[in-house]
Design a protein around this motif. Structure first.
Motif, PDB file in Angstrom:
ATOM      1  N   MET A 115       0.803  -1.220   0.000  1.00  0.00           N
ATOM      2  CA  MET A 115       0.000   0.000   0.000  1.00  0.00           C
ATOM      3  C   MET A 115       0.837   1.271   0.000  1.00  0.00           C
ATOM      4  SD  MET A 115      -3.309  -1.141   2.128  1.00  0.00           S
ATOM      5  CE  MET A 115      -4.389  -0.246   1.025  1.00  0.00           C
ATOM      6  N   ASN A 117       3.464   3.743  -2.094  1.00  0.00           N
ATOM      7  CA  ASN A 117       3.868   4.097  -3.441  1.00  0.00           C
ATOM      8  C   ASN A 117       5.359   4.380  -3.444  1.00  0.00           C
ATOM      9  OD1 ASN A 117       4.445   5.328  -5.882  1.00  0.00           O
ATOM     10  ND2 ASN A 117       2.498   6.397  -5.983  1.00  0.00           N
ATOM     11  N   TRP A 123       1.224   6.896   0.321  1.00  0.00           N
ATOM     12  CA  TRP A 123       0.428   5.689   0.563  1.00  0.00           C
ATOM     13  C   TRP A 123      -0.790   5.703  -0.320  1.00  0.00           C
ATOM     14  CZ3 TRP A 123       2.264   2.067   3.971  1.00  0.00           C
ATOM     15  CH2 TRP A 123       3.337   2.452   4.778  1.00  0.00           C
ATOM     16  N   HIS A 124      -1.245   4.505  -0.718  1.00  0.00           N
ATOM     17  CA  HIS A 124      -2.442   4.363  -1.558  1.00  0.00           C
ATOM     18  C   HIS A 124      -3.677   4.448  -0.696  1.00  0.00           C
ATOM     19  CE1 HIS A 124      -0.015   3.182  -4.977  1.00  0.00           C
ATOM     20  NE2 HIS A 124       0.604   2.304  -4.230  1.00  0.00           N
TER      21      HIS A 124
END
Length: 124
Positions: A115, A117, A123-124
């Motif tokens: 999660m 990037n 963060w996603h």
């Protein structure tokens, strides 16, 4: 999620109303003592340990009242994963059960691996 919100509101309301009837220190010690918190870990948190943790560290978050996983939910959010991570860390803090710690470590590894990037560090 709505049931959990309603439960939380009712619990806070009950604590507020009870505190108006008794000494604040007495109410706090009665409702927030270690024994009560450990019992809460067993009744409310332990089922999450049993049902939500996947072998790869992913946390399942959608269950019915019988703790059966709900079908049809096709995406996962960082918020959901982080909330379960927090709940399980609290379970470890209250119980000392090493299984909670292992689930938190596994879940943290899952978040970092899946999660995050790597291109921008977000963060996603």
């Amino acid at each position: 999620e709505m049931v959990m919100k309603i439960t939380a509101v009712l619990l806070v309301s009950a604590l507020f109303l009870t505190s108006a009837c008794t000494d604040e220190a007495e109410t706090t010690s009665r409702y927030l003592n270690e024994e009560h918190l450990r019992a809460e870990a067993d009744t409310s948190i332990r089922p999450w340990l049993k049902h939500s943790v996947a072998p790869n560290g992913f946390f399942r978050t959608r269950f019915n009242r019988s703790w059966q996983e709900q079908d049809g939910y096709k995406f996962v959010t960082l918020t959901e994963q982080a909330r379960i991570l927090f709940v399980l860390a609290t379970g470890y803090d209250l119980s000392g059960d090493i299984r909670f710690k292992e689930a938190v470590q596994s879940g943290g590894n899952f978040l970092v691996k899946n999660m995050r990037n790597p291109a921008n560090g977000g963060w996603h």
